[in-house]
Scaffold this motif. Structure first.
Motif, short mmCIF file in Angstrom:
data_model
loop_
_atom_site.label_atom_id
_atom_site.label_comp_id
_atom_site.label_asym_id
_atom_site.label_seq_id
_atom_site.Cartn_x
_atom_site.Cartn_y
_atom_site.Cartn_z
N UNK A 17 0.47 -1.31 -0.51
CA UNK A 17 -0.03 0.15 -0.17
C UNK A 17 0.49 1.45 -0.35
N UNK A 18 0.48 2.28 -0.51
CA UNK A 18 0.61 3.18 -0.09
C UNK A 18 2.05 4.12 1.10
N UNK A 49 6.12 4.59 1.72
CA UNK A 49 5.92 5.01 2.19
C UNK A 49 7.31 5.01 3.65
N UNK A 50 6.98 3.98 4.12
CA UNK A 50 7.44 3.19 5.81
C UNK A 50 8.76 2.28 5.30
N UNK A 51 8.35 1.30 4.17
CA UNK A 51 9.76 0.76 3.34
C UNK A 51 10.36 2.14 3.35
#
Length: 167
Positions: A59-60, A64-66
């Motif tokens: 997911x977005x 982003x966390x990645x």
């Protein structure tokens, strides 16, 4: 076999770093390029050559966390290796540098306490044994502290932060 291979590569790397004549940033850049080139076939092997499905499944928020995690880990690793190379270029012997760098073993559980992580008693025993063993293996002809040693000690702190960021 792999732990022995890793120890061999790690030990030889300190000798290569100590004999470096290219400068800290150039040495680390070339080292990173070699690592990148080595990882390309590993990525291809594990993804069977198709990474698109891996990226599309996230997911977005996950993506982003990645990115945040990847940039944080990469930044910590880059700063740590730069400080290490700078310390070696400034005069710290390879043995002392390996001892000081490996002090992150002690720092990770200590820093973990500040993050409210529980550290079992057997870890503290292991830390003490590790520090004693590292000292006996790496420190020769006394132990004096120079400015270049402080760079290596700082690298150890950043390596500990790197491990906590990974966690």
């Amino acid at each position: 076999v792999f732990p022995i291979l890793a120890a061999l590569i790690w030990g030889v790397a300190f000798v290569a770093q100590k004999n470096n004549t290219a400068g800290a940033l150039t040495f680390n850049m070339s080292r990173s390029v070699v690592a990148f080139l080595f990882l390309l076939p590993v990525i291809a092997l594990f993804t069977k050559g198709d990474i698109r499905h891996i990226l599309s499944e996230n997911t977005r928020r996950d993506t982003a966390m990645l990115w945040i995690g990847g940039v944080s880990c990469g930044t910590a690793l880059s700063v740590a290796t730069y400080l290490q190379q700078l310390g070696l270029d400034s005069g710290t012997e390879a043995g002392k540098a390996s001892f000081l760098t490996a002090m992150y073993i002690v720092l990770v559980p200590v820093f973990g306490l500040f993050l409210k992580k529980k550290v079992p008693f057997n870890v503290w025993i292991s830390v003490c044994i590790s520090v004693g063993g590292l000292y006996l293996l790496c420190v020769k002809n006394g132990f004096s502290v120079r400015p270049s040693d402080m760079l290596i000690a700082a690298c150890s702190v950043v390596f500990a932060v790197h491990i906590l960021v990974i966690d």
